[in-house]
Design an enzyme around this catalytic site. Structure first.
Site, PDB file in Angstrom:
ATOM      1  N   CYS A  35     -33.620 -59.695   4.474  1.00  0.00           N
ATOM      2  CA  CYS A  35     -33.163 -60.037   3.259  1.00  0.00           C
ATOM      3  C   CYS A  35     -34.445 -61.211   1.864  1.00  0.00           C
ATOM      4  O   CYS A  35     -35.609 -61.084   2.312  1.00  0.00           O
ATOM      5  CB  CYS A  35     -33.116 -61.969   3.720  1.00  0.00           C
ATOM      6  SG  CYS A  35     -33.056 -63.159   2.942  1.00  0.00           S
ATOM      7  N   CYS A  90     -36.254 -64.267   1.311  1.00  0.00           N
ATOM      8  CA  CYS A  90     -36.271 -64.793   2.176  1.00  0.00           C
ATOM      9  C   CYS A  90     -37.711 -63.692   2.584  1.00  0.00           C
ATOM     10  O   CYS A  90     -38.833 -65.093   2.699  1.00  0.00           O
ATOM     11  CB  CYS A  90     -35.180 -64.161   3.812  1.00  0.00           C
ATOM     12  SG  CYS A  90     -34.401 -64.847   3.693  1.00  0.00           S
TER      13      CYS A  90
END
Length: 145
Positions: free
Chosen positions: A69, A72
């Site tokens: 991600c 993230c």
């Protein structure tokens, strides 16, 4: 006599009682001798998640993330900075949703990054999407009232 705060050691998962007045004095785990606060998030997994959430008296902010991600990975330094600024009043932790899909499912994590503030094992607030360190700090403070 000072009240004691229970904290789960980030290294050995032992439960440690620390006098509330001594939280900022660099307490160490009596079992493994590691510092209880190191200024960065605790790595949680399926094995230790419930122990940390259920046995720690401090509020815990968990970042549900995954290595693939982009947002993230982008938010990780900000989350770490917020941890440095708010410990020892608040414990910060990360849970890799790829490795702990059971926990992600239990909390119905549908998008990442998602942060959840827990106190006494109960969810207090939830926020999805990447944030900067100041935004994270303000959001946590607001969630804790």
């Amino acid at each position: 006599m000072s009240s004691s705060v229970k904290i789960v050691c980030r290294h050995c998962d032992g439960i440690v009682g620390v006098p509330a007045a001594r939280l900022r004095d660099g307490p160490r785990c009596p079992s493994c001798h590691a510092p209880l606060f190191e200024g960065h998030p605790v790595e949680l997994n399926s094995r230790n998640f419930d122990r940390h959430l259920g046995r720690t008296d401090l509020p815990i902010v968990v970042d549900f993330w995954a290595p693939w991600c982009g947002p993230c990975r982008m938010m990780a330094p900000a989350f770490e900075e917020a941890a440095r600024g708010m410990e020892p009043a608040v414990r910060f932790a990360k849970l890799n949703t790829e490795e702990a899909q059971d926990i992600a499912g239990k909390f119905a994590i549908r998008s990442i990054p998602t942060m959840i503030v827990f106190k006494g094992g109960r969810e207090l607030a939830r926020q999805s999407g990447a944030m900067g360190a100041e935004q994270i700090t303000r959001w946590v403070q607001s969630a804790l009232g």
